[in-house]
Write an enzyme that holds these catalytic residues in place. Sequence first.
Site, PDB file in Angstrom:
ATOM      1  CB  THR A 166      -0.783  -0.013   1.342  1.00  0.00           C
ATOM      2  OG1 THR A 166      -1.519  -1.211   1.437  1.00  0.00           O
ATOM      3  CG2 THR A 166      -1.683   1.170   1.500  1.00  0.00           C
ATOM      4  CG  ASP A 197      -5.060  -1.957   6.262  1.00  0.00           C
ATOM      5  OD1 ASP A 197      -5.024  -2.431   5.097  1.00  0.00           O
ATOM      6  OD2 ASP A 197      -4.059  -1.479   6.814  1.00  0.00           O
ATOM      7  CB  THR A 217       1.848  -1.030   4.201  1.00  0.00           C
ATOM      8  OG1 THR A 217       3.002  -1.419   4.951  1.00  0.00           O
ATOM      9  CG2 THR A 217       1.953   0.422   3.846  1.00  0.00           C
TER      10      THR A 217
HETATM   11  N1  GLY Z   1      -2.944  -3.106   3.444  1.00  0.00           N
HETATM   12  C1  GLY Z   1      -3.514  -3.284   2.190  1.00  0.00           C
HETATM   13  C2  GLY Z   1      -4.568  -4.297   2.132  1.00  0.00           C
HETATM   14  O1  GLY Z   1      -4.636  -5.180   2.968  1.00  0.00           O
HETATM   15  O2  GLY Z   1      -5.368  -4.237   1.227  1.00  0.00           O
END
Ligand code: GLY
Length: 313
Positions: A166, A197, A217
Amino acid sequence: MLVIASANGAVGIEAAMQVLRDGGSALDAVEAGIRPVESNPADHTVGYSGLPNLLGVVEVDASIMDGRTLQAGAVGAVQNCEHAISLARKVMEELPHVLLVGSGAERFAKEMGFPETDLLTADAKAIWAEIFDTKVPSGCQERMAYVESIRRYAKLAADPERPNETVNFIARDARGNLATGVSTSGWSWKYPGRLGDSPVIGAGNYADNRYGAAACTGRGEMAMRLCTAHSVVTYLKLGMTLEAAGRAATAELGYLVDPYFGRVSLIAMDARGNHAGFSNGPDATYVYMTDDMRIYAEAPRIHVAAGGAGRRL
Ligand code: GLY
């Protein structure tokens, strides 16, 4: 003035700092920093060229939060939108809502004049097809059955080799206002419609001028179960130092019983502009830039061994 970002934010951090130097707000800076990451064809975890879901379709998620007002906007499972961070900001500014998903978010993008962009690049499609060809039986009927019943392949999304990163940005402007922004194409090979998230305020993103800000992330399902970004800010509110707050929120990940336990990394900043990164895995870094720096710098994240190898079932 200060900007911090996950390491893949390096392509946008100087643009974000320029916005602050020109008198822009922390919100303007995080949006300006994330947009180049969303357009970066070499980054298969965010925006254009993100890796697709189980059906070969790219679905993106993003959120933005203003630490001055605690206003937030988010979008999830959106197709054909290169700059999900800007769409999230429009949700915050134009609607009485916080989160729009799927076809509603796509409709809103059209209404706000966002161009439709096919996010699936040849590169990303080739990575998807290679796995599809290896994992899905090749007969015509089996392939058609795959489209009808894909749930057993969703486990592929949790393969530690599959990207699930992310981009995170946190900015502090000349007035001391904080803002956070997060954008992602989510786990590659996720079940269609899955949100992680990143678009969930409190899980992957939180900012409050009074205490600080944090963004995550990695394995979104883990941060969602603990509201990890909000935990950091709560610990700051309770009087912990930034390092203690980040360590505590990361250590909590070790309490999750999870067959898909994986890496979660955070960046965080307190209200005074102290900053740090944290990860439950080794060798993670983040980038930062202050207004007196000509180029950004990279720093190690504090490794918090959360529950050793994690608590698997
Ligand atoms: N942290 C990115 C996701 O789980 O989509």
